[in-house]
Design a protein around this motif. Structure first.
Motif, short mmCIF file in Angstrom:
data_model
loop_
_atom_site.label_atom_id
_atom_site.label_comp_id
_atom_site.label_asym_id
_atom_site.label_seq_id
_atom_site.Cartn_x
_atom_site.Cartn_y
_atom_site.Cartn_z
N PRO A 227 21.15 6.45 31.34
CA PRO A 227 22.54 6.55 30.90
C PRO A 227 23.48 5.96 31.94
N GLY A 228 24.49 5.24 31.47
CA GLY A 228 25.40 4.61 32.42
C GLY A 228 24.94 3.23 32.83
N TYR A 229 23.94 2.70 32.14
CA TYR A 229 23.42 1.40 32.54
C TYR A 229 24.15 0.25 31.88
N GLU A 230 25.12 0.54 30.99
CA GLU A 230 25.81 -0.55 30.33
C GLU A 230 26.36 -1.53 31.37
N TYR B 196 16.26 -0.15 26.69
CA TYR B 196 17.69 -0.32 26.44
C TYR B 196 17.87 -1.71 25.85
N TYR C 166 25.24 -9.02 23.30
CA TYR C 166 26.41 -9.57 23.96
C TYR C 166 26.99 -10.72 23.13
N LEU D 118 29.84 -7.15 26.33
CA LEU D 118 28.98 -6.17 25.67
C LEU D 118 29.59 -5.77 24.33
N ALA E 250 24.99 -1.45 21.92
CA ALA E 250 23.66 -1.29 22.51
C ALA E 250 22.96 -0.09 21.89
N ARG F 195 19.23 2.56 22.22
CA ARG F 195 18.02 2.98 22.94
C ARG F 195 16.93 3.27 21.92
N ASN G 56 15.94 -4.25 28.43
CA ASN G 56 15.91 -3.87 29.83
C ASN G 56 14.78 -2.91 30.19
N MET H 188 17.12 -7.04 33.25
CA MET H 188 17.53 -7.37 31.88
C MET H 188 16.97 -8.73 31.47
#
Lengths: 115, 109
Positions: A100-103, B32, B36, B46, B49, B51, B93, B97
């Protein structure tokens, strides 16, 4: 709030020279990644730094190096420039290096031309 | 180095139509999957996204569909507009990435 900033915007160098590119991440972000984007292709991962430590390295020669400073800004250095190094160099910042927070948010890039 | 395959390379859609871009990956450790949007002379922005524990995610006109068993994911742009004309990249990722080669989308008025 300012986004990711990169300098310089454009750069022209001669083969064999060295270049330093700079990146300032979004305020509060501790991770910076560098990418090379050749015209017409997707970005290629070069390095990731998190909390001033290298967390990942892509398939690039040792002529490429980077570092991250205590304020989380970063520099990418390329030595002994080749014509094939001509590309858009992108910096991306994120809160974390994974999970989390990897954007990742990209800067506008530095256009490097090697002649 | 490319581990993410993106198709089509280019796409032309009429205004109001649906744009669909597909990506396939190999490494099951990817955790992930962002998309883009990039305009000429700009850095990638971005869009959305996902998961792998989710099969679909929607944000406005943009939807990601994710098929974990097939190792595929896609971007759907509903009600496509001329302002959506750009190059779109999928990525995946796991510690670093990996980007697809990009799809140049043109939306005709």
């Amino acid at each position: 709030d300012a986004g990711v900033t990169q300098s310089p915007t454009h750069l022209i160098k001669t083969r064999g020279q060295q270049v330093t590119l700079r990146c300032s991440p979004i305020s509060g972000h501790k991770s910076v990644s560098w990418y090379q984007q050749v015209l017409g292709q997707g970005p290629q991962f070069i390095f990731q730094y998190y909390e001033k430590e290298e967390r990942g390295r892509g398939n690039f020669p040792d002529r490429f190096s980077a570092r991250q400073f205590p304020n989380y800004s970063s520099e990418l250095n390329v030595n002994a420039l080749l014509l094939g190094d001509s590309a858009l160099y992108l910096c991306a910042s994120s809160l974390a290096s994974g999970g989390p927070g990897y954007e990742q948010y990209f800067g506008p890039g530095t256009r490097l031309t090697v002649t | 180095q490319q581990q993410v395959k993106q198709s089509p390379q280019s796409l032309i859609v009429q205004k109001g139509g649906i744009s669909i871009i597909n990506c396939a990956y190999e490494n099951t450790a990817f955790d992930y999957f962002p998309w883009y949007q990039q305009f000429p002379g700009k850095g990638p922005a971005l869009l959305i996204a996902i998961r792998p524990d989710v099969s679909e995610k929607k944000e406005g006109r943009f939807t990601i569909s994710f098929n974990k068993s097939a190792k595929q994911f896609s971007l759907h742009i509903m009600d496509s507009q001329p302002g959506d004309s750009a190059t779109y990249f999928c990525a995946a990722n796991n510690n670093d990435m990996r980007f697809g080669a990009g799809t140049r989308l043109t939306v005709k008025p």
